[in-house]
Design an enzyme around this catalytic site. Structure first.
Site, short mmCIF file in Angstrom:
data_model
loop_
_atom_site.label_atom_id
_atom_site.label_comp_id
_atom_site.label_asym_id
_atom_site.label_seq_id
_atom_site.Cartn_x
_atom_site.Cartn_y
_atom_site.Cartn_z
N CYS A 20 46.40 44.84 31.67
CA CYS A 20 47.57 44.41 30.94
C CYS A 20 48.32 43.29 31.62
CB CYS A 20 48.53 45.57 30.75
SG CYS A 20 47.83 46.92 29.85
N GLY A 46 44.11 40.78 29.80
CA GLY A 46 43.83 41.63 28.66
C GLY A 46 43.58 40.79 27.43
N ASN A 121 52.46 47.41 32.57
CA ASN A 121 51.22 47.07 33.26
C ASN A 121 51.03 48.10 34.36
OD1 ASN A 121 50.18 44.46 35.59
ND2 ASN A 121 48.94 45.89 34.44
N GLY A 122 49.91 48.79 34.33
CA GLY A 122 49.65 49.83 35.33
C GLY A 122 49.12 51.07 34.64
N SER A 302 34.71 33.57 38.47
CA SER A 302 35.50 34.26 39.49
C SER A 302 34.97 34.04 40.90
CB SER A 302 35.55 35.75 39.17
OG SER A 302 34.26 36.23 38.91
N ASP A 365 32.44 37.84 43.12
CA ASP A 365 33.64 38.53 43.61
C ASP A 365 33.38 39.98 43.95
OD1 ASP A 365 34.60 40.18 41.02
OD2 ASP A 365 33.80 38.25 40.43
N CYS A 401 39.39 53.23 39.92
CA CYS A 401 40.83 52.91 40.00
C CYS A 401 41.57 53.73 38.96
CB CYS A 401 41.05 51.43 39.73
SG CYS A 401 42.80 51.00 39.69
N CYS A 457 47.07 48.81 48.51
CA CYS A 457 46.16 49.77 47.89
C CYS A 457 44.78 49.15 47.97
CB CYS A 457 46.52 50.05 46.44
SG CYS A 457 45.30 51.16 45.68
S1 SF4 Z 1 42.99 48.23 45.04
FE1 SF4 Z 1 41.48 49.08 43.66
S2 SF4 Z 1 42.16 51.21 43.35
FE2 SF4 Z 1 43.92 50.10 44.19
S3 SF4 Z 1 45.05 49.44 42.39
FE3 SF4 Z 1 43.68 47.77 42.96
S4 SF4 Z 1 41.84 48.04 41.72
FE4 SF4 Z 1 43.00 49.96 41.69
#
Ligand code: SF4
Length: 488
Positions: A20, A46, A121-122, A302, A365, A401, A457
């Site tokens: 998104c 998106g 978004n998320g 990419s 990528d 994810c 993350c």
């Molecule tokens: S690093 Fe990987 S698991 Fe973490 S939010 Fe991004 S895509 Fe998702």
């Protein structure tokens, strides 16, 4: 030999997809048209559906379409049906189970004290848990989107004013959320405490803008003001902007994959230009995984910045040995069995003149299922490459994810079931190298990954999720993934 549909679906789907993009503007005539442009710049986040809600001073207007912004938000739709000086919009990617008009954002509802629209978004990791509680209290949900949960929490909050009800709502949800919301009097932006997804603040001649990425500011000539901070909420009214921090402070964990693939290379996120980072990724990759070769060839588009970095660091010439056809839509339907055996290459074609007789380093990528890599390697061999080496601008993607990215369940990720050598055999390359996790951290400007408290993350590489996953029995919960992980 695969049929044309196999080729298409493999080429289209063998990537993680950010799901998104959000955009909002407050205090500018033709807000609907400006949001349309902003969403156009965010289309890479998106491509399957988009929506805009505007407010003209007396009433709200809602427009939603399946398809690309440029095809569906026509001049007439925008000018006639989205009047007003404030508007928010959303563009989304959706997969099986998540598509359909009812899931197109922004969500809008008439609450007790007026209209309320929200775009997200998320992905929330406790939405089903919260929804079950709300349903027991009589709530009725009209979509399968986690974002509707926020709408219900705002509507049912016992707090007195809208700001407090919004805060009450976002304190009850977990996971990744960069939100843009709008009422008759205000526009609100909010990032989850970890700041997993981006959200930036901009200014266009005194009108405030909230957008997923800075490229959406550039398209309308707006000024970048700053990134919203993790855990920050901004409230924009005709009197100005107010910033509050409604969550317990925690160390941020921005999604490192935004730098690898999701964000546009001309965007700057969290103070780093994405193109710069991708080039540094290529340099790190060249140092970590050198190879004797004649040319460096990106898998477009990419892989291009990382391939440039790889080439500059190694001294091996960069060549566009693969050309991408940009006019292949996700909905392209092949004519069927009659072309089954033609080896149709809808999206990529090798530039034989550049490749024949050469030792080629292909730079991409990431590898998700490996099906695209396999086909691209074969295509480069068919074009006469003497050797094909593959270098990947990220560590192996081993886990799904849960934070707003469409990923296959873990078992379908090639790296979750094969060693690097086995993957090299599978995609039939002479050698295969991935960037290390520390190499990735170095490319974004960190000395290394802090094992105790990682700075980003990186769960899809490490399996270490930065939040509870209340709705998920485990990373292999396919049913829940297909319901929820494709909504925002
Ligand atoms: S690093 Fe990987 S698991 Fe973490 S939010 Fe991004 S895509 Fe998702």
């Amino acid at each position: 030999m695969a049929d044309a549909n196999d080729v298409l679906s493999a080429e289209a789907d063998d990537h993680f997809h950010d799901e998104c993009g959000v955009f909002g503007i407050f205090g500018r005539q033709d807000a609907g048209a400006i949001v349309t442009l902003g969403l156009h710049a965010l289309q890479h986040r998106g491509q399957e559906a988009a929506g805009i809600v505007s407010y003209d001073g007396t009433q709200f207007h809602v427009e939603r379409h399946v398809g690309l912004i440029g095809d569906t938000f026509t001049k007439q739709a925008v000018q006639d049906r989205l009047p007003g000086s404030r508007a928010i919009g959303h563009t989304r990617y959706a997969t099986t189970g998540g598509a359909g008009m009812r899931n197109i954002q922004p969500f809008f509802a008439e609450l007790a004290d007026g209209g309320f629209a929200v775009a997200h978004n998320g992905n929330l990791t406790n939405a089903m848990t919260v929804q079950r509680t709300l349903q027991k209290q009589g709530a009725i949900f009209s979509s399968t989107s986690d974002t509707e949960t926020i709408l219900h929490l705002v509507a049912t909050s016992k707090e007195r004013d809208l700001n407090s009800r919004f805060i009450d709502a976002v304190r009850q949800v977990e996971g990744a959320f960069s939100l843009v919301a709008m009422t008759a009097k205000k526009m609100i932006g909010c990032r989850d405490p970890l700041g997993i997804r981006p959200l930036v603040l901009g200014d266009l001649d005194g009108a405030w803008i909230l957008a997923s990425e800075t490229c959406a500011l550039d398209i309308i000539g707006a000024r970048f003001v700053r990134d919203l901070k993790p855990g920050e909420m901004v409230i924009i009214t005709s009197k100005g902007i107010e910033s509050v921090f409604p969550f317990e402070p925690v160390k941020s964990r921005f999604c490192i994959f935004e730098y690898v693939y999701f964000a546009r290379p001309d965007s700057s996120v969290e103070g780093r230009n994405v193109y710069d980072v991708r080039k540094r990724i290529g340099m790190e990759l060249s140092n970590e995984s050198p190879v004797d070769a004649d040319i460096v060839v990106p898998v477009p588009d990419s892989g291009v910045p990382a391939a440039i970095g790889f080439s500059q660091e190694s001294g091996i010439p960069f060549e566009l040995g693969i050309i991408r056809n940009h006019y292949v839509g996700r909905t392209f339907i092949s004519p069927g069995d009659s072309i089954r055996h033609m080896g149709v290459r809808l999206k990529h074609n090798a530039n034989r003149r550049m490749i024949e007789g050469k030792r080629v380093v292909l730079v991409d990528d990431s590898i998700v299922r490996g099906t695209t890599s396999q086909k691209i390697v074969q295509m480069v061999r068919d074009a006469g490459a003497r050797e094909v080496h593959m270098r990947i601008a990220s560590p192996p993607t081993r886990a799904s994810c849960f934070y707003g990215v469409d990923t296959p369940e873990k078992a379908k990720l090639l790296a979750s079931r094969m060693s690097v050598d086995e993957m090299a055999d599978f995609i039939r390359v002479d050698s295969l190298g991935f960037l290390s996790i520390d190499g990735l951290y170095r490319a974004v400007g960190e000395a290394s990954r802090n094992g105790e408290q990682p700075q980003f993350c990186d769960a899809c590489f490490t399996g270490e999720y930065p939040t509870r996953l209340a709705d998920f029995d485990g990373a292999d919960n396919v049913r829940t993934l297909s319901l929820l992980a494709n909504n925002g």
